[in-house]
Design a protein around this motif. Sequence first.
Motif, PDB file in Angstrom:
ATOM      1  N   PHE A  22       0.940  22.801 -66.814  1.00  0.00           N
ATOM      2  CA  PHE A  22       0.249  22.871 -65.578  1.00  0.00           C
ATOM      3  C   PHE A  22      -0.103  24.113 -65.550  1.00  0.00           C
ATOM      4  N   THR A  23      -1.418  24.244 -65.039  1.00  0.00           N
ATOM      5  CA  THR A  23      -1.996  25.606 -64.626  1.00  0.00           C
ATOM      6  C   THR A  23      -2.953  25.629 -63.412  1.00  0.00           C
ATOM      7  N   VAL A  24      -2.549  26.297 -62.249  1.00  0.00           N
ATOM      8  CA  VAL A  24      -3.315  26.327 -61.367  1.00  0.00           C
ATOM      9  C   VAL A  24      -4.364  27.447 -61.146  1.00  0.00           C
ATOM     10  N   PHE A  25      -5.615  27.154 -60.891  1.00  0.00           N
ATOM     11  CA  PHE A  25      -6.659  28.414 -60.862  1.00  0.00           C
ATOM     12  C   PHE A  25      -7.187  28.364 -59.213  1.00  0.00           C
ATOM     13  N   LEU A  26      -7.084  29.617 -58.796  1.00  0.00           N
ATOM     14  CA  LEU A  26      -7.562  30.020 -57.329  1.00  0.00           C
ATOM     15  C   LEU A  26      -9.011  30.680 -57.491  1.00  0.00           C
ATOM     16  N   ASN A  27      -9.948  30.340 -56.846  1.00  0.00           N
ATOM     17  CA  ASN A  27     -11.270  31.159 -56.375  1.00  0.00           C
ATOM     18  C   ASN A  27     -11.185  31.242 -54.952  1.00  0.00           C
ATOM     19  N   LYS A  28     -10.726  32.593 -54.534  1.00  0.00           N
ATOM     20  CA  LYS A  28     -10.857  32.842 -53.059  1.00  0.00           C
ATOM     21  C   LYS A  28     -12.060  32.735 -52.791  1.00  0.00           C
ATOM     22  N   SER A  29     -13.205  33.346 -53.281  1.00  0.00           N
ATOM     23  CA  SER A  29     -14.369  33.609 -52.800  1.00  0.00           C
ATOM     24  C   SER A  29     -15.212  32.106 -52.572  1.00  0.00           C
ATOM     25  N   ALA A  30     -14.889  31.180 -53.388  1.00  0.00           N
ATOM     26  CA  ALA A  30     -15.470  29.714 -53.450  1.00  0.00           C
ATOM     27  C   ALA A  30     -14.471  28.953 -52.408  1.00  0.00           C
ATOM     28  N   LYS A  31     -13.271  29.345 -52.072  1.00  0.00           N
ATOM     29  CA  LYS A  31     -12.177  28.685 -51.302  1.00  0.00           C
ATOM     30  C   LYS A  31     -11.795  27.302 -52.047  1.00  0.00           C
ATOM     31  N   HIS A  32     -11.624  27.488 -53.248  1.00  0.00           N
ATOM     32  CA  HIS A  32     -11.454  26.541 -54.138  1.00  0.00           C
ATOM     33  C   HIS A  32     -10.283  26.664 -55.192  1.00  0.00           C
ATOM     34  N   LEU A  33      -9.520  25.703 -55.378  1.00  0.00           N
ATOM     35  CA  LEU A  33      -8.398  25.711 -56.361  1.00  0.00           C
ATOM     36  C   LEU A  33      -8.462  24.330 -57.165  1.00  0.00           C
ATOM     37  N   SER A  34      -8.066  24.573 -58.516  1.00  0.00           N
ATOM     38  CA  SER A  34      -7.854  23.423 -59.254  1.00  0.00           C
ATOM     39  C   SER A  34      -6.492  23.502 -60.248  1.00  0.00           C
ATOM     40  N   LEU A  35      -6.020  22.135 -60.363  1.00  0.00           N
ATOM     41  CA  LEU A  35      -4.727  21.924 -61.031  1.00  0.00           C
ATOM     42  C   LEU A  35      -5.318  21.375 -62.459  1.00  0.00           C
ATOM     43  N   HIS A  36      -4.963  22.079 -63.596  1.00  0.00           N
ATOM     44  CA  HIS A  36      -5.395  21.659 -64.763  1.00  0.00           C
ATOM     45  C   HIS A  36      -4.013  21.242 -65.567  1.00  0.00           C
ATOM     46  N   ILE A  37      -4.000  19.859 -66.202  1.00  0.00           N
ATOM     47  CA  ILE A  37      -3.015  19.273 -66.978  1.00  0.00           C
ATOM     48  C   ILE A  37      -3.399  19.084 -68.379  1.00  0.00           C
ATOM     49  N   VAL A  38      -2.715  19.808 -69.241  1.00  0.00           N
ATOM     50  CA  VAL A  38      -3.208  19.740 -70.526  1.00  0.00           C
ATOM     51  C   VAL A  38      -1.789  19.892 -71.539  1.00  0.00           C
ATOM     52  N   PRO A  39      -1.631  18.874 -72.273  1.00  0.00           N
ATOM     53  CA  PRO A  39      -2.363  17.621 -72.370  1.00  0.00           C
ATOM     54  C   PRO A  39      -1.868  16.680 -71.519  1.00  0.00           C
ATOM     55  N   SER A  40      -2.476  15.741 -71.019  1.00  0.00           N
ATOM     56  CA  SER A  40      -2.191  14.711 -70.281  1.00  0.00           C
ATOM     57  C   SER A  40      -1.518  13.903 -70.952  1.00  0.00           C
ATOM     58  N   GLN A  41      -0.308  13.263 -69.847  1.00  0.00           N
ATOM     59  CA  GLN A  41       0.411  12.146 -70.403  1.00  0.00           C
ATOM     60  C   GLN A  41       0.544  11.019 -69.494  1.00  0.00           C
ATOM     61  N   PRO A  42       0.914   9.934 -70.403  1.00  0.00           N
ATOM     62  CA  PRO A  42       0.821   8.557 -69.214  1.00  0.00           C
ATOM     63  C   PRO A  42       2.151   8.898 -68.043  1.00  0.00           C
ATOM     64  N   GLY A  43       2.913   9.729 -68.285  1.00  0.00           N
ATOM     65  CA  GLY A  43       3.887   9.744 -67.117  1.00  0.00           C
ATOM     66  C   GLY A  43       3.390  10.816 -66.056  1.00  0.00           C
ATOM     67  N   ASP A  44       2.174  11.500 -66.289  1.00  0.00           N
ATOM     68  CA  ASP A  44       1.576  12.273 -65.302  1.00  0.00           C
ATOM     69  C   ASP A  44       0.895  11.371 -64.354  1.00  0.00           C
ATOM     70  N   SER A  45       0.735  10.042 -64.441  1.00  0.00           N
ATOM     71  CA  SER A  45       0.006   9.079 -63.708  1.00  0.00           C
ATOM     72  C   SER A  45       0.753   9.124 -62.306  1.00  0.00           C
ATOM     73  N   ALA A  46       0.202   9.587 -61.353  1.00  0.00           N
ATOM     74  CA  ALA A  46       0.787   9.857 -60.042  1.00  0.00           C
ATOM     75  C   ALA A  46      -0.465  10.412 -58.973  1.00  0.00           C
ATOM     76  N   VAL A  47      -0.083  10.384 -57.418  1.00  0.00           N
ATOM     77  CA  VAL A  47      -1.007  10.968 -56.646  1.00  0.00           C
ATOM     78  C   VAL A  47      -0.461  12.380 -56.526  1.00  0.00           C
ATOM     79  N   TYR A  48      -1.587  13.399 -56.615  1.00  0.00           N
ATOM     80  CA  TYR A  48      -1.324  14.845 -56.656  1.00  0.00           C
ATOM     81  C   TYR A  48      -1.936  15.251 -55.123  1.00  0.00           C
TER      82      TYR A  48
END
Lengths: 112, 111
Positions: free
Chosen positions: A62-88
């Motif tokens: 899991f990696t979270v990226f923050l772009n303050k100027s854009a007021k945007h963040l993202s969560l990257h999951i690599v590699p994705s696994q079936p057990g990651d199926s959930a609400v985030y």
Amino acid sequence: DQQVKQNSPSLSVQEGRISILNCDYTNSMFDYFLWYKKYPAEGPTFLISISSIKDKNEDGRFTVFLNKSAKHLSLHIVPSQPGDSAVYFCAASAIGSYIPTFGRGTSLIVHP
Amino acid sequence: DTGVSQDPRHKITKRGQNVTFRCDPISEHNRLYWYRQTLGQGPEFLTYFQNEAQLEKSRLLSDRFSAERPKGSFSTLEIQRTEQGDSAMYLCASSPGYEQYFGPGTRLTVT
């Protein structure tokens, strides 16, 4: 007025590929950001967080990226696994506050 | 198990009745929160305690809702004269800092 927005209600990804979950915020006073994962019939579980003084935080797959100027963040999951199926849920706290504002969540489905 | 626990897990009540929910936080956490969550929404903040002091309440919180945390340990959330719109999942969380640890929730159905 939603201060934390998760504009994609759902995301479908193949096992082994990257999952990217996005979150936008409008309040410039937010300085601490968190991601939670929620399985059905359970409460949310803390996943990863990032302070506004950083632009990236990594924890295993899991990696979270923050772009303050854009007021945007993202969560990257690599590699994705079936057990990651959930609400985030993306959440944000303002300076000096321990009360987060949550987004509406993105449902991730990882297909085997 | 030293996680956050909530009781009951499910509650069905008739409109107009009072209900009370209990939350037992992680013992070393001094902050305790109550949230409400409905389908398709994220957790909505209701109220927050630091030790036994109730520091903040949502302005959306009706005066039919009251919460206590005697002695800074467990907490109770009471809803008086329940309405159908109160049907939701009520979540409790405790925290030592920014990260919150949630209980499994109490699902309330008002008929």
